[in-house]
Motif scaffolding. Structure first.
Motif, PDB file in Angstrom:
ATOM      1  N   PRO A  86       5.586 -17.336  -8.288  1.00 20.97           N
ATOM      2  CA  PRO A  86       4.492 -16.975  -9.198  1.00 20.97           C
ATOM      3  C   PRO A  86       3.383 -16.255  -8.445  1.00 20.97           C
ATOM      4  N   LYS A  87       2.643 -15.419  -9.137  1.00 22.75           N
ATOM      5  CA  LYS A  87       1.651 -14.591  -8.469  1.00 22.75           C
ATOM      6  C   LYS A  87       0.327 -15.315  -8.205  1.00 22.75           C
ATOM      7  N   ASN A  88       0.128 -16.494  -8.777  1.00 23.24           N
ATOM      8  CA  ASN A  88      -1.123 -17.199  -8.508  1.00 23.24           C
ATOM      9  C   ASN A  88      -1.002 -18.659  -8.925  1.00 23.24           C
ATOM     10  N   GLY A  89      -2.062 -19.430  -8.616  1.00 25.72           N
ATOM     11  CA  GLY A  89      -2.172 -20.795  -9.104  1.00 25.72           C
ATOM     12  C   GLY A  89      -1.416 -21.830  -8.301  1.00 25.72           C
ATOM     13  N   ILE A  90      -1.514 -23.060  -8.794  1.00 26.12           N
ATOM     14  CA  ILE A  90      -0.883 -24.197  -8.139  1.00 26.12           C
ATOM     15  C   ILE A  90       0.636 -24.030  -8.087  1.00 26.12           C
ATOM     16  N   LYS A  91       1.200 -23.436  -9.137  1.00 29.30           N
ATOM     17  CA  LYS A  91       2.653 -23.233  -9.149  1.00 29.30           C
ATOM     18  C   LYS A  91       3.094 -22.373  -7.969  1.00 29.30           C
ATOM     19  N   GLY A  92       2.294 -21.350  -7.648  1.00 30.00           N
ATOM     20  CA  GLY A  92       2.627 -20.486  -6.518  1.00 30.00           C
ATOM     21  C   GLY A  92       2.592 -21.236  -5.202  1.00 30.00           C
ATOM     22  N   VAL A 114       7.516 -12.053   5.244  1.00 37.02           N
ATOM     23  CA  VAL A 114       6.205 -12.278   4.630  1.00 37.02           C
ATOM     24  C   VAL A 114       5.481 -10.955   4.432  1.00 37.02           C
ATOM     25  N   ARG A 115       5.595 -10.058   5.387  1.00 35.93           N
ATOM     26  CA  ARG A 115       4.968  -8.735   5.243  1.00 35.93           C
ATOM     27  C   ARG A 115       5.483  -8.026   3.992  1.00 35.93           C
ATOM     28  N   ARG A 116       6.801  -8.069   3.807  1.00 31.29           N
ATOM     29  CA  ARG A 116       7.384  -7.379   2.657  1.00 31.29           C
ATOM     30  C   ARG A 116       7.008  -8.078   1.351  1.00 31.29           C
ATOM     31  N   LEU A 117       6.876  -9.397   1.389  1.00 27.89           N
ATOM     32  CA  LEU A 117       6.456 -10.123   0.188  1.00 27.89           C
ATOM     33  C   LEU A 117       5.044  -9.710  -0.224  1.00 27.89           C
ATOM     34  N   ILE A 118       4.146  -9.593   0.748  1.00 32.09           N
ATOM     35  CA  ILE A 118       2.773  -9.175   0.449  1.00 32.09           C
ATOM     36  C   ILE A 118       2.771  -7.759  -0.116  1.00 32.09           C
ATOM     37  N   LYS A 120       5.007  -6.492  -1.864  1.00 31.96           N
ATOM     38  CA  LYS A 120       5.562  -6.534  -3.215  1.00 31.96           C
ATOM     39  C   LYS A 120       4.636  -7.249  -4.201  1.00 31.96           C
ATOM     40  N   GLY A 121       3.437  -7.617  -3.756  1.00 30.55           N
ATOM     41  CA  GLY A 121       2.451  -8.175  -4.672  1.00 30.55           C
ATOM     42  C   GLY A 121       2.285  -9.676  -4.646  1.00 30.55           C
ATOM     43  N   VAL A 122       3.021 -10.382  -3.774  1.00 28.77           N
ATOM     44  CA  VAL A 122       2.832 -11.826  -3.660  1.00 28.77           C
ATOM     45  C   VAL A 122       1.476 -12.094  -3.022  1.00 28.77           C
ATOM     46  N   PRO A 123       0.628 -12.965  -3.610  1.00 29.73           N
ATOM     47  CA  PRO A 123      -0.691 -13.250  -3.033  1.00 29.73           C
ATOM     48  C   PRO A 123      -0.597 -13.677  -1.580  1.00 29.73           C
ATOM     49  N   VAL A 124      -1.596 -13.282  -0.797  1.00 28.18           N
ATOM     50  CA  VAL A 124      -1.578 -13.533   0.643  1.00 28.18           C
ATOM     51  C   VAL A 124      -1.475 -15.023   0.952  1.00 28.18           C
ATOM     52  N   TYR A 125      -2.253 -15.849   0.233  1.00 29.31           N
ATOM     53  CA  TYR A 125      -2.259 -17.275   0.572  1.00 29.31           C
ATOM     54  C   TYR A 125      -0.923 -17.939   0.293  1.00 29.31           C
ATOM     55  N   ILE A 126      -0.212 -17.476  -0.748  1.00 27.77           N
ATOM     56  CA  ILE A 126       1.115 -18.030  -1.032  1.00 27.77           C
ATOM     57  C   ILE A 126       2.120 -17.588   0.029  1.00 27.77           C
ATOM     58  N   ALA A 127       2.038 -16.318   0.421  1.00 25.09           N
ATOM     59  CA  ALA A 127       2.927 -15.813   1.466  1.00 25.09           C
ATOM     60  C   ALA A 127       2.679 -16.538   2.784  1.00 25.09           C
TER      61      ALA A 127
END
Length: 343
Positions: A86-92, A114-118, A120-127
């Protein structure tokens, strides 16, 4: 696609023979022949016993870890990971942690992912949570930790996993607040790995030579991890034989100093998290339990090896912040946890 030649398999066999020769040499040291004079054979025997026992116990877990890691690297894409997070929140946060459990990749091979995930739009803190959790709570690491500490400190696997996850979330949150919306990735997409874990350039399509690609990954990762394990085992064994016992115990029983020493030690020797438990176990009784826990938590998050990889993917300012925040949070977390609940 780069084809794996027969020379690679020859190299793999030669390296195996060299490792076997090393073990055989240590079991039958030249000290017995009288070639080396004025050596305390009892100290040599103690060093040999500690050194070889670490290697023999750790190698099966290293092999298991690199096999699973190679399978994931070949068959699971970053696109899939980015799609399910997920892109944000507790679920992420929760899913980033869960993915860390199911993806047994080492601390340096996870960084390019992790670089590629960021990107692709995954929030930094989740990555970052995924990056910090993956090398510390995957099943292979937990199994190795339990095996290493089962008789002496069976609770260590619990403290390592749960405190490690908690501190990973804290580190990610602090870094997220520090960086804000500022970009942390280097603009260049050119990347050179300084860790054998992610240095291959094979076609990762499972439909084309999948088995050869997996074996190539296993070979590269196994010997990259093995050389650090051998170095760490050598230093750990030598320190327990050479250093005066009173000096070792004096530093080891001071909670703050011993925690700093063990965390610094974990940073320098750059062990894989599937094998660091066997090194840490040798310091039971000489260093505090909290310092050993600091060793087990910091090492998978931060060491010389993955610092180099971080500098190749992220901006220097962010890497410096990552180094400072990670060390301070782990030190404070381990020290505070020991104060509140003890080990």
């Amino acid at each position: 696609m780069q084809k794996v030649s027969s020379k690679s398999y020859l190299s793999f066999g030669v390296k195996i023979l060299l490792l076997l020769f090393l073990v055989q040499f240590l079991f039958n040291p030249v000290w017995r022949t009288g070639i080396v004079k004025n050596v305390d054979y009892q100290m040599v025997q103690m060093f040999t016993t500690i050194f070889v026992s670490i290697l023999l116990e750790a190698f099966p877990f290293i092999l298991l870890g690199v096999i699973i890691s190679s399978l994931i690297q070949v068959f699971v894409s970053e696109e899939f990971i980015a799609r399910v997070i997920p892109k944000n929140g507790i679920k992420g946060v929760l899913l980033g942690t869960i993915l860390g459990f199911f993806f047994p990749v080492c601390d340096c091979s996870v960084i390019p992912v992790v670089r590629r995930l960021i990107q692709k739009g995954v929030p930094v803190y989740i990555a970052l949570i995924f990056m910090l959790c993956a090398p510390i709570i995957n099943p292979v690491v937990l199994l190795a930790t339990n095996y290493a500490f089962n008789n002496a400190l069976p609770q260590m696997v619990f403290y390592r996993s749960f405190l490690g996850v908690f501190l990973a979330v804290v580190i990610a949150y602090v870094l997220h607040k520090m960086t804000g919306n500022n970009p942390i990735l280097k603009s260049s997409h050119h990347y050179h790995s300084h860790c054998g874990c992610d240095s291959c350039h094979h076609d990762h399509s499972p439909k084309r030579n999948g088995i050869i690609t997996i074996l190539s990954h296993v070979e590269q990762e196994f010997f990259d991890v093995a050389k650090y394990l051998i170095m760490g085992a050598f230093i750990a064994s030598l320190s327990q034989v050479i250093l005066p016992r009173d000096v070792l115990l004096g530093a080891g029983q001071n909670k703050g100093l011993s925690t700093f020493i063990m965390m610094f030690f974990s940073y320098v020797i750059s062990l894989c998290s599937t094998s660091d438990s066997f090194i840490a176990r040798t310091f039971i009784g000489q260093f505090t339990n909290s310092s050993i826990l600091g060793f087990l938590i910091l090492g998978p998050m931060l060491d010389i090896k993955n610092t180099i990889v971080l500098l190749g993917n992220f901006k220097t300012k962010f890497v410096v912040s990552f180094l400072i925040v990670t060390f301070v949070v782990v030190f404070a977390g381990v020290y505070l946890a020991d104060f509140l609940i003890g080990y």
